[in-house]
Design an enzyme around this catalytic site. Structure first.
Site, PDB file in Angstrom:
ATOM      1  N   ASP A  48      60.717  38.093   8.349  1.00 35.69           N
ATOM      2  CA  ASP A  48      60.079  38.290   9.573  1.00 35.69           C
ATOM      3  C   ASP A  48      59.196  36.981   9.720  1.00 35.69           C
ATOM      4  OD1 ASP A  48      58.535  41.252  11.102  1.00 35.69           O
ATOM      5  OD2 ASP A  48      58.834  39.501  11.951  1.00 35.69           O
TER       6      ASP A  48
HETATM    7  C1  GLC Z   1      57.437  39.786  14.793  1.00 32.82           C
HETATM    8  C2  GLC Z   1      58.043  41.442  14.354  1.00 32.82           C
HETATM    9  C3  GLC Z   1      59.618  41.371  14.554  1.00 32.82           C
HETATM   10  C4  GLC Z   1      60.064  40.235  15.346  1.00 32.82           C
HETATM   11  C5  GLC Z   1      59.440  38.762  14.862  1.00 32.82           C
HETATM   12  C6  GLC Z   1      60.034  37.737  15.992  1.00 32.82           C
HETATM   13  O1  GLC Z   1      56.422  39.688  14.012  1.00 32.82           O
HETATM   14  O2  GLC Z   1      57.651  41.916  13.367  1.00 32.82           O
HETATM   15  O3  GLC Z   1      60.034  42.609  14.886  1.00 32.82           O
HETATM   16  O4  GLC Z   1      61.539  40.209  15.706  1.00 32.82           O
HETATM   17  O5  GLC Z   1      58.252  38.869  14.574  1.00 32.82           O
HETATM   18  O6  GLC Z   1      59.077  37.749  16.958  1.00 32.82           O
END
Ligand code: GLC
Length: 720
Positions: A286
């Site tokens: 993430d």
């Molecule tokens: C964010 C979220 C995730 C998302 C990623 C890109 O923090 O947790 O769901 O796809 O980062 O934005």
């Protein structure tokens, strides 16, 4: 001279020793051969670049704390991409022509419930109980997304959630593992279609692996206490279902999973994901999750974090670039093996080959209308209508409106953004059909519709005006709810009640003595214990997207018979959280173990949803069948209107050496029944699929004994 040298390098790089074109360039060669050939040609630095995703462009997301990059190297593996088709093609052309091997960039972005054409949010989609319609929605979403220059979306989110204080409950399909798995699977199929190598399909990404929905106290990014048993019986089933549906990628979660962060947890990322669930696709971290291991106290430095995450099984790092900085050194000192690097790079390359990026690295920009097409708008409206849940109806609905005066009041009546919710991609307020407009159109030939705001989302604005309008009206449609930003990431709230000003507006309007329909637009279950007694009817519309207004208007007028059912429990109050239908039984019953100050029952249960007609269940029976049993029930529409009934089948294993939830959803179907008509519904029960239960190692156990099968108000017993 430089360009000649570069051309020569490119030529050498892409020809085999015998002068023939390199296998990886041969689109007719098997993907495995192309991956193997390309890998054999890559330097360590080129391999490491493939394991990085940089942030390009700025979408104003306040949670994206990493600065976006301008200096995009042509050898970068992937971009978290915010930009146009032209921008994508410019960056891609550099990758294809300026890098030694001409490896295309993989462009990813958060397209969650629409690129520009925003549909109902996932929690609402689940309340439609219509997998085919949801799959069609994701098919439309994939087409507008791929043709807009994005190959890979970070969707579906399949985190089981029991706590409405956690804002991200809006992004998934509710509290039940089985329903999460069904909806997540159709999302994967809708996004990916039969092939990724098309201009209408995209790669999916399951998230957030794993247990993120168990965030303590509903606080995002917080600790999650998830036993191995709960991991297997609650949080992993949706992932297994979606992997079986062909999901191509996975995103590791932010949460600290029982002391070992999910992004460096070897047990879940390797032993479970690769060995037990057989997932072969790419795992990306993430956003900035790798260095955040320091915040959780797992390590004090990024170098150790990078090694821990890659060795655990996170192939690509999203935007934080610790892989970029440390992997070469970590390989040289043996902390990370070259085999680990090669395995991760192979998964990145495989996805790029499957997407057809080597043959078609660029996006056309001559498609004509991509967004908000008639088919998409019809799908958005149908999904909105089928996902709206009639929570209460004292008989006021459908409205008898001939010659009547209708007051539209409240912060949501003329608000656009609260209807498209969080993670709205390139959604625009001007695309949204406002609730007020939908209702004014629906009743234009028979009623007069007027508007007053009364309050905004958090402050009273003009209650006097609202009360005067209520006195003028024959009926009030009071549109309350949440701002889009109140749910989604970093959207934790200490209470799931609406702000006091909104409740006060209802109290004020109610003093007019007129009947009130409360319409709710929100991204979480709400505390309605003070609203429910004052409302003659309550409709939950969730965040229905660009075309929800006509669906709501149709339900109010009776043109549409409401059919949605809750995919998440609505607690009586925040104090009951966590509360969900498939809990295990207490050691005592009666008044013991119940709250002494409030009811212990939810206000609205999982599966609750009213209709303008009635259905009765009869003649439930069960017969032994080849593979197991066939349960059957008749469902009759005893009312005056045609409608869609959602038939839910639950299993219960009342006695098991691993105690089971009181009941567990195992099958459902949505059926259309005309007045007076009876339809027969079946549930083919396969013991290992429907009656077995995983132990703490994921091994399915099926103990002999009594099982209950319940559907509607009927219960059937089987003994095995
Ligand atoms: C964010 C979220 C995730 C998302 C990623 C890109 O923090 O947790 O769901 O796809 O980062 O934005």
């Amino acid at each position: 001279m430089k360009s000649i040298l570069l051309t020569l390098c490119l030529l050498v790089a892409t020809l085999g020793a015998d002068g023939a074109e390199a296998v990886y360039k041969d689109s007719a060669a098997p993907v495995e051969s192309r991956v193997r050939d390309l890998l054999s040609r890559m330097t360590l630095e080129e391999k490491i670049m493939q394991l990085n995703q940089y942030y390009y462009g700025d979408d104003g997301n306040a949670n994206n704390l990493v600065e976006y990059r301008h200096d995009i190297p042509p050898t970068i593996g992937s971009l978290y991409f915010v930009g146009s088709v032209q921008e994508r093609n410019r960056l891609q052309r550099r990758a294809m022509t300026e890098s030694r091997l001409g490896i295309p960039i993989l462009f990813g972005y958060d397209i969650i419930h629409g690129y520009r054409t925003n549909f109902q949010i996932a929690l609402g989609q689940a309340c439609s109980w219509n997998p085919a319609l949801v799959e069609r929605m994701y098919h439309y979403m994939a087409r507008e997304t791929r043709r807009s220059g994005v190959d890979w979306v970070f969707t579906p989110m399949i985190d089981v959630a029991h706590d409405g204080r956690w804002g991200r409950i809006s992004e998934g399909y509710g509290e039940d593992p089985y329903l999460q798995g069904v909806m997540g699977s159709v999302a994967v199929r809708g996004l990916q279609g039969q092939s990724l190598a098309t201009d209408s399909t995209v790669a999916s990404c399951l998230k957030h692996y794993v247990g993120y929905g168990a965030s303590e106290a509903g606080r995002d990014y917080f600790y999650t206490e998830v036993s191995r048993q709960t991991l297997w019986d609650t949080y992993l089933p949706p992932y297994k279902a979606c992997i079986d549906a062909g999901a191509t990628a996975m995103m590791s979660a932010f949460n600290n999973l029982c002391g070992i962060p999910a992004t460096c947890n070897t047990y879940t990322l390797h032993t479970v994901l690769r060995d037990s669930l057989g997932f072969r696709g790419l795992v990306i971290s993430d956003w900035d999750a790798v260095p955040q291991l320091k915040n959780m106290g797992y390590t004090d430095n990024d170098r150790t974090a990078a090694a821990a995450c890659l060795n655990a099984g996170v192939d690509m790092e999203m935007v934080s670039a610790t892989y970029m900085r440390y992997l070469a050194d970590l390989v040289n000192d043996g902390t990370v093996s070259m085999q680990t690097i090669d395995d991760a790079v192979a998964r990145v390359l495989e996805l790029k080959f499957r997407l057809g990026l080597f043959e078609n690295p660029y996006t056309r920009n001559d498609y004509g209308q991509l967004y908000l097409t008639p088919n998409m708008m019809e799908c958005a409206s149908q999904l909105a209508a089928q996902s709206m849940v009639l929570l209460k109806n004292d008989g006021l609905l459908p409205l008898d409106t001939v010659g009547k005066k209708i007051a539209m009041i409240g912060p949501v009546a003329k608000d656009a953004r609260s209807l498209i919710g969080n993670w709205a991609g390139y959604g625009r307020d001007e695309d949204v059909d406002l609730l007020y407009h939908g209702i004014a159109r629906e009743f234009s030939n028979r009623s007069e519709v007027r508007y007053a705001q009364g309050c905004d989302f958090t402050e009273t604005t003009n209650e006097t005006e609202a009360m005067e309008l209520a006195r003028w009206a024959d009926v009030v449609v009071l549109c309350l709810g949440e701002k889009a930003a109140w749910s989604g990431e970093n959207g934790s709230r200490s209470t799931i009640a609406l702000p006091r000003c909104q409740e006060q507006l209802l109290e004020a309007v109610k003093r007019s003595g007129k009947p009130v329909v409360v319409v709710l637009a929100n991204g979480r279950p709400l505390e309605l214990c003070r609203i429910e007694p004052l409302a003659d009817a309550i409709i939950e519309v969730w965040q229905p997207g660009v075309n929800g207004a006509s669906a709501l208007a149709g339900i109010l007028s009776g043109r549409i018979n409401p059919s949605g059912k809750l995919a998440v429990t609505f607690p009586y109050s925040t104090g009951q959280i966590p509360i969900y239908y498939n809990r295990r039984k207490a050691s005592r019953g009666g008044n013991q173990g119940r709250y002494q100050d409030i009811t212990s029952n939810p206000l609205y249960s999982f599966g609750h949803g009213l209709s303008y007609t009635e259905y009765t269940y009869s003649n439930a029976r069960i017969e032994q069948a080849d593979q197991g049993w066939m349960a059957t029930v008749n469902v009759t529409n005893t009312g005056q209107r045609a409608g869609d009934e959602v038939v839910l089948w639950f299993v219960s294993d009342p006695f098991c050496t691993i105690t089971r939830p009181e009941r567990e959803l195992r099958h459902f179907e949505r059926i259309h029944i005309n007045p007076g008509e009876t339809k027969t519904c079946h549930f083919e029960i396969l013991p290992l699929r429907d009656l077995a239960f995983p132990d703490e190692n994921g091994k399915l156990i099926l103990e002999p004994g009594l099982f209950h099968i319940s559907v509607g108000d009927k219960m059937l017993d089987i003994n095995i």
